[in-house]
Structure formats: C-alpha cells, structure tokens
Design a protein around this motif. Sequence first.
Motif, PDB file in Angstrom:
ATOM      1  N   PRO A 229     -18.242 -50.830  37.903  1.00 34.94           N
ATOM      2  CA  PRO A 229     -19.189 -50.394  38.934  1.00 34.94           C
ATOM      3  C   PRO A 229     -19.522 -51.482  39.953  1.00 34.94           C
ATOM      4  CG  PRO A 229     -19.851 -49.535  36.815  1.00 34.94           C
ATOM      5  CD  PRO A 229     -18.695 -50.454  36.555  1.00 34.94           C
ATOM      6  N   GLU A 230     -19.682 -52.728  39.490  1.00 32.31           N
ATOM      7  CA  GLU A 230     -20.036 -53.795  40.430  1.00 32.31           C
ATOM      8  C   GLU A 230     -18.892 -54.100  41.394  1.00 32.31           C
ATOM      9  OE1 GLU A 230     -19.169 -55.827  36.365  1.00 32.31           O
ATOM     10  OE2 GLU A 230     -20.095 -53.962  37.119  1.00 32.31           O
ATOM     11  N   ASP A 231     -17.649 -53.956  40.930  1.00 32.58           N
ATOM     12  CA  ASP A 231     -16.506 -54.159  41.822  1.00 32.58           C
ATOM     13  C   ASP A 231     -16.403 -53.020  42.830  1.00 32.58           C
ATOM     14  OD1 ASP A 231     -15.861 -56.484  40.460  1.00 32.58           O
ATOM     15  OD2 ASP A 231     -14.398 -55.495  39.138  1.00 32.58           O
ATOM     16  N   PHE A 232     -16.715 -51.821  42.384  1.00 33.49           N
ATOM     17  CA  PHE A 232     -16.717 -50.659  43.268  1.00 33.49           C
ATOM     18  C   PHE A 232     -17.735 -50.855  44.395  1.00 33.49           C
ATOM     19  CE2 PHE A 232     -18.534 -46.362  44.151  1.00 33.49           C
ATOM     20  CZ  PHE A 232     -17.396 -45.744  44.651  1.00 33.49           C
ATOM     21  N   VAL A 233     -18.935 -51.262  44.043  1.00 33.72           N
ATOM     22  CA  VAL A 233     -19.985 -51.501  45.039  1.00 33.72           C
ATOM     23  C   VAL A 233     -19.556 -52.596  46.004  1.00 33.72           C
ATOM     24  CG1 VAL A 233     -22.347 -52.339  45.381  1.00 33.72           C
ATOM     25  CG2 VAL A 233     -21.853 -50.674  43.570  1.00 33.72           C
ATOM     26  N   ALA A 234     -18.998 -53.681  45.492  1.00 33.25           N
ATOM     27  CA  ALA A 234     -18.575 -54.793  46.339  1.00 33.25           C
ATOM     28  C   ALA A 234     -17.492 -54.363  47.320  1.00 33.25           C
ATOM     29  CB  ALA A 234     -18.082 -55.950  45.473  1.00 33.25           C
ATOM     30  N   THR A 235     -16.532 -53.583  46.841  1.00 32.54           N
ATOM     31  CA  THR A 235     -15.435 -53.137  47.701  1.00 32.54           C
ATOM     32  C   THR A 235     -15.941 -52.245  48.819  1.00 32.54           C
ATOM     33  OG1 THR A 235     -13.839 -53.264  45.891  1.00 32.54           O
ATOM     34  CG2 THR A 235     -13.249 -51.878  47.762  1.00 32.54           C
ATOM     35  N   LEU A 236     -16.797 -51.287  48.482  1.00 30.57           N
ATOM     36  CA  LEU A 236     -17.320 -50.387  49.510  1.00 30.57           C
ATOM     37  C   LEU A 236     -18.220 -51.130  50.481  1.00 30.57           C
ATOM     38  CD1 LEU A 236     -16.082 -48.249  47.651  1.00 30.57           C
ATOM     39  CD2 LEU A 236     -18.085 -46.826  48.070  1.00 30.57           C
ATOM     40  N   THR A 237     -18.979 -52.094  49.982  1.00 28.01           N
ATOM     41  CA  THR A 237     -19.846 -52.888  50.860  1.00 28.01           C
ATOM     42  C   THR A 237     -19.009 -53.680  51.860  1.00 28.01           C
ATOM     43  OG1 THR A 237     -21.519 -53.070  49.122  1.00 28.01           O
ATOM     44  CG2 THR A 237     -21.634 -54.672  50.922  1.00 28.01           C
ATOM     45  N   GLN A 238     -17.921 -54.274  51.368  1.00 25.45           N
ATOM     46  CA  GLN A 238     -17.027 -55.041  52.245  1.00 25.45           C
ATOM     47  C   GLN A 238     -16.385 -54.170  53.317  1.00 25.45           C
ATOM     48  OE1 GLN A 238     -14.290 -56.849  49.496  1.00 25.45           O
ATOM     49  NE2 GLN A 238     -15.879 -58.128  48.548  1.00 25.45           N
ATOM     50  N   ASN A 239     -16.263 -52.871  52.999  1.00 30.09           N
ATOM     51  CA  ASN A 239     -15.682 -51.924  53.959  1.00 30.09           C
ATOM     52  C   ASN A 239     -16.739 -51.225  54.800  1.00 30.09           C
ATOM     53  OD1 ASN A 239     -12.548 -51.544  53.575  1.00 30.09           O
ATOM     54  ND2 ASN A 239     -13.393 -51.936  51.544  1.00 30.09           N
ATOM     55  N   ASN A 240     -17.947 -51.791  54.784  1.00 28.89           N
ATOM     56  CA  ASN A 240     -19.053 -51.331  55.652  1.00 28.89           C
ATOM     57  C   ASN A 240     -19.498 -49.891  55.374  1.00 28.89           C
ATOM     58  OD1 ASN A 240     -19.131 -53.824  57.156  1.00 28.89           O
ATOM     59  ND2 ASN A 240     -17.286 -53.136  58.213  1.00 28.89           N
TER      60      ASN A 240
END
Length: 290
Positions: A229-240
């Motif tokens: 879940p934390e990697d999912f959040v980080a990836t989507l955050t990086q993609n704005n």
Amino acid sequence: MILVTGASGQLGDLVVKQLLNKVQASEIAVLSRDTSKVENLKKLGVEVRQGDYDNYKTLVNAFTGIKKLYFVSASDIEKRDSQHENVVNAAIEAGIEHIVYTSFQRKTDKKDSVIGFIANSHLDTEQKLKDSGLTYTILKHALYMEVIPLFIGDNVLDTKTIYIPTEQGQVSFVSRKDLAEGAAIILTTSGHNNKVYEFGNDKVLSMQDIAQELSKLSNQTISYTSPKPEDFVATLTQNNVPKPFIDLRLGFSIGIAADEFNNPTDELKNLLGKDLISISSYLKDTYFKE
C-alpha cells in the motif's frame, strides 16, 4: 406514483428507463437538485421534482403524493449521514409508503472494519429505515463493474499493467444495468416488503482474473502487480494523482484484499431470470469500442 432520486446520475437514469418498460411515464417522478440535468427524462413524460438531500423542506415537498421511493444513496461520503437522515425523515412526514434503498454489499457489519469508511453510513441508514415504521426494501449493491476503469486505468491496454494493492481478493462485480433492471422489478411487483436483497454477481473476480480476461481480448499480455500500500501511494503521488482519489482507491483496495467484497450471490440473477452481464462483455464494451 414512484419517485426515483439521483435521476441525473447513471444508476437513477437507468432505473427510470427500466421503469418506463413496466409502467406509464405518468406514474414516474424523478428528483434532481438541478432539474436542467434531467431534461431528457422530462421529454419522456416523467414528472421532474426539484429537491436537495441537504434541504429538508425541498424533500418533503418533492415526496408529497409519492407511494414508493427509490432512494439512491448519496455520493458525498462525509455528508451522507445527515443527508440520509433528511431523506428518511422527509419520507415519513410526506407519507411515503415504501422506500427501496440502495445500500452496500459487505461481509461484515463491524463498525471498525477496513471498509468502515464507506460501509458505516449504509449500516446507519439501514437501521434508520428499520426503525422508521416505513415499509422498506434494502438492496445491498456489490461494487459496480463500471468502477473497474477507476481501479485499473483507462489506458491499461497501453500500459499493459494493472497496478493496485488488491492482492488476490475477489469481488462480485455487477453492472449498473442489471441493478437497474432488478430495481424496476422490485418497484413494480409485490412481495418485497421489509426484505433485504444481496444484489451482486454469482461469479467473483480478482484483478488477476481481469488482467487475464483483458489479455485474452487484446491478444497481448496484461500483467497484474499488487504493490505494498505505501508503494502504491508513493507511485500515485509521484504521478500527481490527487490525494482524495488516492485515498479512495487505497481504501477500496484494502477492502478487496481483505475479501470484504467476496460475496457471490444468485439473488439478482434469479430475480432477472437470466445470466448477468459478464466481465468479458463489459470489458469489450469499455475497452474495445470501434
């Protein structure tokens, strides 16, 4: 007289059109906060009434003279409790005889469940209806097939990857069209007083199953990755991706991973007397339009 709320939304609109196959347009009314958004239904002969879940008086006025109410749950999760209380109380004051409520399919009724963020307001509304003295029918809707693109992306055939932390959790995805047809039957036939129906699919699917089906349909490999879940959040955050959208996708993903939506049921299939729309058919119509 039957009144359908949320008529400018996709589900409400479909329910009205199914009802028009069963009763005269003069027997149907619709509720909309902005009546200009339901001009298409007005042209079909349906009565349009203005009402707002946040404005109790408008609801009482709109519900006057109505026998059955198709109560589409509010989309604003934060305001849903107060809005639903307004609807139930206004229905009582206006003298509505029967409410058909679109609730939420889940495996547990515990308030602290991983899907409590979405389920608790439905639990509260179901209890309000049971305590109201009104005749009710509760339709526990499974997750819509139509939310699948929100989970896997509109461009999944280009990325060739489904990336979402749902692990191997399974869901009884069901189409809005089938739900609307079931609702129209409930609203126009007898035998549904004070009953609760599980309106999901008799087949359950994981995101891996959806990836495999897309692979078959597209003749290319669509892979599925379930990140932490934390990697999912980080990836989507990086993609704005906006935080509210990330939070919603993550909340549903955690619920799917916990198998909270793994609840196969044949109640809707039996009511319709036919097979439900398949995932293959839905994906073809969504991702492979000419």
